[in-house]
Scaffold this active site. Sequence first.
Site, mmCIF file in Angstrom:
data_model
loop_
_atom_site.group_PDB
_atom_site.id
_atom_site.type_symbol
_atom_site.label_atom_id
_atom_site.label_comp_id
_atom_site.label_asym_id
_atom_site.label_seq_id
_atom_site.Cartn_x
_atom_site.Cartn_y
_atom_site.Cartn_z
ATOM 1 N N LYS A 12 0.805 -1.224 0.000
ATOM 2 C CA LYS A 12 0.000 0.000 0.000
ATOM 3 C C LYS A 12 0.844 1.283 0.000
ATOM 4 O O LYS A 12 0.394 2.342 0.445
ATOM 5 C CB LYS A 12 -1.016 0.054 1.173
ATOM 6 C CG LYS A 12 -1.868 -1.166 1.378
ATOM 7 C CD LYS A 12 -2.325 -1.863 0.145
ATOM 8 C CE LYS A 12 -3.481 -1.226 -0.582
ATOM 9 N NZ LYS A 12 -3.891 -2.093 -1.741
ATOM 10 N N SER A 13 2.044 1.181 -0.545
ATOM 11 C CA SER A 13 2.931 2.352 -0.597
ATOM 12 C C SER A 13 3.059 2.957 -1.980
ATOM 13 O O SER A 13 3.779 3.947 -2.166
ATOM 14 C CB SER A 13 4.335 1.959 -0.113
ATOM 15 O OG SER A 13 4.282 1.471 1.192
ATOM 16 N N GLY A 14 2.416 2.326 -2.999
ATOM 17 C CA GLY A 14 2.532 2.871 -4.356
ATOM 18 C C GLY A 14 3.011 1.861 -5.373
ATOM 19 O O GLY A 14 3.561 2.232 -6.414
ATOM 20 N N TRP A 69 1.298 1.980 -8.803
ATOM 21 C CA TRP A 69 1.719 3.243 -9.420
ATOM 22 C C TRP A 69 3.052 3.016 -10.149
ATOM 23 O O TRP A 69 3.246 3.439 -11.287
ATOM 24 C CB TRP A 69 1.860 4.324 -8.336
ATOM 25 C CG TRP A 69 1.695 5.723 -8.819
ATOM 26 C CD1 TRP A 69 1.575 6.153 -10.109
ATOM 27 C CD2 TRP A 69 1.630 6.891 -7.995
ATOM 28 N NE1 TRP A 69 1.444 7.511 -10.136
ATOM 29 C CE2 TRP A 69 1.470 7.992 -8.859
ATOM 30 C CE3 TRP A 69 1.683 7.120 -6.611
ATOM 31 C CZ2 TRP A 69 1.377 9.303 -8.375
ATOM 32 C CZ3 TRP A 69 1.585 8.414 -6.137
ATOM 33 C CH2 TRP A 69 1.428 9.497 -7.008
ATOM 34 N N HIS A 129 7.421 -6.887 -2.575
ATOM 35 C CA HIS A 129 7.204 -6.426 -1.200
ATOM 36 C C HIS A 129 8.225 -7.090 -0.261
ATOM 37 O O HIS A 129 8.145 -6.918 0.960
ATOM 38 C CB HIS A 129 5.807 -6.832 -0.703
ATOM 39 C CG HIS A 129 4.657 -6.177 -1.411
ATOM 40 N ND1 HIS A 129 4.621 -4.838 -1.713
ATOM 41 C CD2 HIS A 129 3.467 -6.691 -1.826
ATOM 42 C CE1 HIS A 129 3.459 -4.559 -2.303
ATOM 43 N NE2 HIS A 129 2.751 -5.672 -2.391
ATOM 44 N N SER A 159 -5.067 2.809 4.063
ATOM 45 C CA SER A 159 -5.229 2.182 2.754
ATOM 46 C C SER A 159 -5.386 0.676 2.906
ATOM 47 O O SER A 159 -6.263 0.043 2.304
ATOM 48 C CB SER A 159 -4.002 2.517 1.889
ATOM 49 O OG SER A 159 -4.109 1.926 0.633
ATOM 50 N N ARG A 164 -8.286 3.953 -4.441
ATOM 51 C CA ARG A 164 -9.314 4.409 -3.506
ATOM 52 C C ARG A 164 -9.385 5.929 -3.457
ATOM 53 O O ARG A 164 -10.366 6.525 -3.903
ATOM 54 C CB ARG A 164 -8.977 3.815 -2.121
ATOM 55 C CG ARG A 164 -10.067 3.898 -1.072
ATOM 56 C CD ARG A 164 -9.552 3.333 0.244
ATOM 57 N NE ARG A 164 -8.364 4.035 0.693
ATOM 58 C CZ ARG A 164 -8.360 5.098 1.482
ATOM 59 N NH1 ARG A 164 -9.490 5.586 1.955
ATOM 60 N NH2 ARG A 164 -7.213 5.691 1.827
ATOM 61 N N LYS A 165 -8.351 6.584 -2.910
ATOM 62 C CA LYS A 165 -8.351 8.054 -2.842
ATOM 63 C C LYS A 165 -7.113 8.658 -3.472
ATOM 64 O O LYS A 165 -7.169 9.734 -4.045
ATOM 65 C CB LYS A 165 -8.448 8.513 -1.379
ATOM 66 C CG LYS A 165 -9.830 8.435 -0.775
ATOM 67 C CD LYS A 165 -9.893 9.260 0.500
ATOM 68 C CE LYS A 165 -11.285 9.273 1.094
ATOM 69 N NZ LYS A 165 -11.292 9.936 2.408
ATOM 70 N N GLY A 166 -5.986 7.985 -3.268
ATOM 71 C CA GLY A 166 -4.740 8.464 -3.861
ATOM 72 C C GLY A 166 -4.291 9.812 -3.325
ATOM 73 O O GLY A 166 -3.758 10.630 -4.073
HETATM 74 S S1 PPS Z 1 -0.547 -3.066 -3.102
HETATM 75 O O1 PPS Z 1 -1.783 -3.840 -2.742
HETATM 76 O O2 PPS Z 1 0.473 -3.200 -2.078
HETATM 77 O O3 PPS Z 1 -0.065 -3.393 -4.430
HETATM 78 O O4 PPS Z 1 -1.059 -1.549 -3.111
HETATM 79 P P1 PPS Z 1 -0.212 -0.313 -3.640
HETATM 80 O O5 PPS Z 1 -0.333 -0.214 -5.092
HETATM 81 O O6 PPS Z 1 1.164 -0.359 -3.050
HETATM 82 O O7 PPS Z 1 -0.933 0.915 -2.936
HETATM 83 C C1 PPS Z 1 -2.250 1.280 -3.246
HETATM 84 C C2 PPS Z 1 -2.373 2.745 -2.891
HETATM 85 O O8 PPS Z 1 -1.699 3.525 -3.891
HETATM 86 C C3 PPS Z 1 -2.617 4.467 -4.423
HETATM 87 N N1 PPS Z 1 -2.297 4.815 -5.819
HETATM 88 C C4 PPS Z 1 -2.117 6.081 -6.229
HETATM 89 N N2 PPS Z 1 -2.113 7.248 -5.559
HETATM 90 C C5 PPS Z 1 -1.935 8.403 -6.279
HETATM 91 N N3 PPS Z 1 -1.771 8.409 -7.610
HETATM 92 C C6 PPS Z 1 -1.752 7.276 -8.342
HETATM 93 N N4 PPS Z 1 -1.594 7.324 -9.658
HETATM 94 C C7 PPS Z 1 -1.927 6.021 -7.635
HETATM 95 N N5 PPS Z 1 -1.982 4.721 -8.010
HETATM 96 C C8 PPS Z 1 -2.214 4.008 -6.880
HETATM 97 C C9 PPS Z 1 -3.957 3.762 -4.279
HETATM 98 O O9 PPS Z 1 -5.035 4.648 -4.464
HETATM 99 C C10 PPS Z 1 -3.831 3.212 -2.874
HETATM 100 O O10 PPS Z 1 -3.889 4.232 -1.872
HETATM 101 P P2 PPS Z 1 -5.233 4.712 -1.146
HETATM 102 O O11 PPS Z 1 -4.783 5.612 -0.045
HETATM 103 O O12 PPS Z 1 -5.918 3.485 -0.622
HETATM 104 O O13 PPS Z 1 -6.033 5.445 -2.183
#
Ligand code: PPS
Length: 294
Positions: free
Chosen positions: A46-48, A51, A101, A131, A250-252
Amino acid sequence: MSSSEEMYLQYHGILLPRETHSSESLKFARGLKFEDDDVVAVTYPKSGTIWMQEILPLVLNGGDLTPVHTIANWDRVPWLEETRLAKVVDQLKSPRALVTHFPYNLMPRSFHTSKAKVIYVMRNPKDILVSSYYFHQMATFLEDPGTFDEFLDKFLEGRVLFGKWTDHVKSWRRAELGDRILFITYEDMVQDLPAAIRRMSDFLCRNLSEEVIQKIAEHCSFKTMKANSMSNFSLVPKDYMDSDKSPFLRKGIVGDWKNHFSPEQLARFTKGIHKELEGESFSLPWSLETTSRE
Ligand code: PPS
């Protein structure tokens, strides 16, 4: 409801979901031969991660959108430890991009002897907790998180996927990695994505023009990714990930923790994290107590 033992396997003291991990996949990961030009994005869950599954191929291929429009993220930049890797590894184009991870100590032997580069994405643990809490509600292959308060304690004690956040962060602070590793924060990426992409591009010795960097940033915005079926997990059946309960994207945003933590929870959380990091030579890029630049 299934028991924790049915849902998770224990691997070197950390919990992994059986849905996406198996003893074979872990053996496969440990045996993977890293190439010198491989790039691996390392994240605590859940750290990105997803992304980076969007950004990395574009930085590596100079902004060609084909892979992000035609290949689902989990096959485009697969997780090192997951079962999918064995199925797609031969289709990965060089230079290969992976995510993991894994804490440092679980990386395959060949990673250590290679020159593969690492981008470690770090996120404020308060927002990771939030998250992850929602993710546990929508992903049916994960245990019910219980109340937010219960989940907070589980997180601090490391009774969550991939163990303690603090152990993960500490594990990757390795002098021997030298300039093979770039540390970047989720918060930096939210604040100025083109600047973050520029740093990644320089680190990976790509000479991307400003125009290409802007194009990648636009494509990797939260809004665009949320609409990309190759990246938003809409291809996954509802009985596996229920986006009606909470979408994966979710919210980003930065600082959603403020909508979830009570003052007492914030104090308990901060104390728990600081205790684990006592005596460490590095400092966190955010203050955990205050409400500024969280
Ligand atoms: S996982 O399950 O570990 O693979 O999840 P992970 O991808 O590491 O983390 C998911 C959170 O990243 C946010 N996210 C983004 N935020 C901003 N911009 C972009 N483009 C983006 N892509 C993914 C995603 O919304 C999750 O965070 P939260 O706070 O739940 O929205």
